[in-house]
Design a protein around this motif. Structure first.
Motif, short mmCIF file in Angstrom:
data_model
loop_
_atom_site.label_atom_id
_atom_site.label_comp_id
_atom_site.label_asym_id
_atom_site.label_seq_id
_atom_site.Cartn_x
_atom_site.Cartn_y
_atom_site.Cartn_z
N ALA A 1 0.83 -1.21 0.00
CA ALA A 1 0.00 0.00 0.00
C ALA A 1 0.86 1.26 0.00
O ALA A 1 0.55 2.24 -0.69
CB ALA A 1 -0.93 -0.01 1.22
N THR A 2 1.94 1.24 0.75
CA THR A 2 2.84 2.40 0.81
C THR A 2 3.48 2.67 -0.54
O THR A 2 3.54 3.81 -1.01
CB THR A 2 3.92 2.17 1.88
OG1 THR A 2 3.30 2.01 3.16
CG2 THR A 2 4.88 3.36 1.95
N LEU A 3 3.99 1.60 -1.18
CA LEU A 3 4.61 1.76 -2.48
C LEU A 3 3.59 2.17 -3.54
O LEU A 3 3.88 2.97 -4.43
CB LEU A 3 5.32 0.47 -2.90
CG LEU A 3 6.51 0.05 -2.04
CD1 LEU A 3 7.07 -1.28 -2.53
CD2 LEU A 3 7.59 1.12 -2.05
N GLY A 4 2.37 1.60 -3.45
CA GLY A 4 1.33 1.99 -4.39
C GLY A 4 0.95 3.45 -4.27
O GLY A 4 0.77 4.14 -5.28
N ASP B 1 -2.61 -0.15 10.97
CA ASP B 1 -3.46 0.55 9.99
C ASP B 1 -4.29 -0.46 9.21
O ASP B 1 -3.80 -1.52 8.81
CB ASP B 1 -2.60 1.36 9.01
CG ASP B 1 -1.84 2.47 9.71
OD1 ASP B 1 -2.38 3.02 10.69
OD2 ASP B 1 -0.72 2.79 9.27
N GLY B 2 -5.56 -0.11 9.01
CA GLY B 2 -6.44 -0.94 8.21
C GLY B 2 -6.85 -0.22 6.94
O GLY B 2 -6.84 1.01 6.88
N LEU B 3 -7.21 -0.98 5.93
CA LEU B 3 -7.64 -0.42 4.66
C LEU B 3 -9.04 -0.93 4.34
O LEU B 3 -9.36 -2.10 4.60
CB LEU B 3 -6.68 -0.80 3.53
CG LEU B 3 -5.29 -0.16 3.57
CD1 LEU B 3 -4.37 -0.84 2.56
CD2 LEU B 3 -5.38 1.33 3.28
N ASP B 4 -9.86 -0.06 3.78
CA ASP B 4 -11.22 -0.41 3.39
C ASP B 4 -11.21 -0.79 1.92
O ASP B 4 -11.00 0.07 1.05
CB ASP B 4 -12.15 0.78 3.65
CG ASP B 4 -13.61 0.44 3.41
OD1 ASP B 4 -13.89 -0.48 2.62
OD2 ASP B 4 -14.47 1.11 4.00
N THR C 1 -7.83 10.06 0.97
CA THR C 1 -9.00 9.79 1.79
C THR C 1 -9.41 8.32 1.69
O THR C 1 -9.74 7.68 2.70
CB THR C 1 -10.18 10.68 1.36
OG1 THR C 1 -9.80 12.06 1.53
CG2 THR C 1 -11.42 10.41 2.19
N ALA C 2 -9.38 7.76 0.48
CA ALA C 2 -9.74 6.35 0.29
C ALA C 2 -8.77 5.42 0.99
O ALA C 2 -9.12 4.28 1.32
CB ALA C 2 -9.78 6.03 -1.21
N HIS C 3 -7.55 5.88 1.23
CA HIS C 3 -6.55 5.07 1.94
C HIS C 3 -6.53 5.38 3.44
O HIS C 3 -5.53 5.13 4.12
CB HIS C 3 -5.15 5.33 1.35
CG HIS C 3 -4.93 4.70 0.01
ND1 HIS C 3 -5.51 5.19 -1.13
CD2 HIS C 3 -4.19 3.61 -0.36
CE1 HIS C 3 -5.13 4.45 -2.17
NE2 HIS C 3 -4.34 3.49 -1.73
N GLY C 4 -7.64 5.91 3.95
CA GLY C 4 -7.73 6.19 5.38
C GLY C 4 -7.01 7.45 5.80
O GLY C 4 -6.70 7.62 6.99
N ASP D 1 -6.89 -0.85 -7.86
CA ASP D 1 -7.71 -2.06 -7.98
C ASP D 1 -6.98 -3.27 -7.40
O ASP D 1 -7.58 -4.11 -6.71
CB ASP D 1 -8.06 -2.32 -9.45
CG ASP D 1 -9.40 -1.72 -9.84
OD1 ASP D 1 -10.25 -1.53 -8.95
OD2 ASP D 1 -9.60 -1.46 -11.04
N LEU D 2 -5.68 -3.39 -7.68
CA LEU D 2 -4.91 -4.52 -7.16
C LEU D 2 -4.86 -4.48 -5.64
O LEU D 2 -5.03 -5.51 -4.97
CB LEU D 2 -3.50 -4.51 -7.74
CG LEU D 2 -2.56 -5.62 -7.23
CD1 LEU D 2 -3.14 -7.00 -7.55
CD2 LEU D 2 -1.17 -5.46 -7.84
N LEU D 3 -4.67 -3.29 -5.07
CA LEU D 3 -4.62 -3.17 -3.61
C LEU D 3 -5.97 -3.52 -3.00
O LEU D 3 -6.03 -4.15 -1.94
CB LEU D 3 -4.20 -1.75 -3.21
CG LEU D 3 -4.06 -1.50 -1.71
CD1 LEU D 3 -3.04 -2.44 -1.09
CD2 LEU D 3 -3.68 -0.04 -1.44
N ALA D 4 -7.06 -3.12 -3.65
CA ALA D 4 -8.39 -3.48 -3.16
C ALA D 4 -8.56 -4.99 -3.13
O ALA D 4 -9.08 -5.56 -2.16
CB ALA D 4 -9.47 -2.83 -4.03
#
Length: 262
Positions: free
Chosen positions: A62-65, A165-168, A153-156, A224-227
């Motif tokens: 997520a950080t690299l993305g 940390d959590g991701l939605d 915002t979408a990444h919290g 999309d891949l992270l989701a």
């Protein structure tokens, strides 16, 4: 007059020489490819930091993305300013670099963009204003700020992610769709005179420039891949738990040597 045999021998000799020449050319081409690779860059790893120890694989992804998506966003901003140089002047900046720095600082500080027309609007609300034909401000800055704020915002609300940390996954999926919508609106929206709000991709008889579309596509694919990975993370946690439970009770080595009584 040469005989049929001599003509046939001459023809065979010519064909043999031609094949040898083609083989030499192919060998030279392959040798050149292997010795001098095309300068297309290489993967640049980030240096190790102490905070990396508090990141899971998904956190790191997520950080690299996010890092790469923000880089793509500012690349798009620079390209939009180059095609629409009148925009940064609307914001009163001395150069496009100064405008880009101002947007970058606003996103990093998580503060609203100081255009009165935005009236403290954030993420998709700022995007809607930026793509409104009635908006008279710096449209490139407003578009970049709105898109970047929506992504964060979408990444919290974060750009770096750690174990707590959590991701939605649904928020990430929605963000990818928002990028698609923003790219489509950027290509389709017109002002009252029928001109594009911003010049971006260009397809004419003389040129075909789709670099904007490619960069938007990269951003959409990363989110999309992270989701997908975020939803997979919880599924894999359940699968791993069941596998460990079953393995702990069933998959045990059996004795192969008889135990004799003392």
């Amino acid at each position: 007059m040469p005989s049929v045999f001599s003509l046939s021998l001459l023809s065979m000799t010519w064909r043999s020489g031609a094949w040898c020449l083609l083989a030499l050319m192919a060998w030279a081409l392959l040798a050149g490819c292997t010795s001098t690779p095309a300068p297309r860059g290489e993967v640049q790893p980030e240096p190790m930091a102490s905070g990396d120890l508090a990141q899971s694989d998904v956190n790191r992804m997520a950080t690299l993305g996010m890092r790469d998506n923000l880089a793509s966003l500012f690349l798009l901003m620079d390209k939009l300013y180059r095609r629409n140089p009148q925009e940064w002047r609307k914001g009163g900046f001395s150069s496009r670099e100064a405008a880009m720095d101002a947007v970058r600082q606003a996103l990093e500080a998580r503060r609203s963009w100081p255009d009165l027309a935005l009236a403290d609007k954030r993420d998709i609300a700022a995007l809607a204003v930026a793509l409104d034909p009635a908006f008279a401000g710096d449209r490139v800055a407003a578009f970049t700020y709105g898109l970047g704020d929506m992504l964060i915002t979408a990444h919290g609300g974060k750009t770096r992610f750690y174990l707590l940390d959590g991701l939605d996954a649904q928020a990430l999926y929605n963000a990818a769709r928002n990028i698609e919508i923003a790219a489509w609106m950027l290509a389709q929206r017109r002002d009252r005179a029928g001109r594009p709000l911003l010049l971006a991709d260009e397809i004419t008889a003389q040129a075909r420039n789709l670099s904007f579309e490619r960069e938007f596509g990269k951003m959409i694919a990363r989110v999309d891949l992270l989701a997908s990975v975020t939803t997979e993370k919880y599924r894999r946690a359940v699968v791993s738990y069941v596998q460990n439970f079953v393995g702990g009770t069933l998959l045990q080595f059996l004795p192969v040597q008889a135990v004799t009584a003392p």
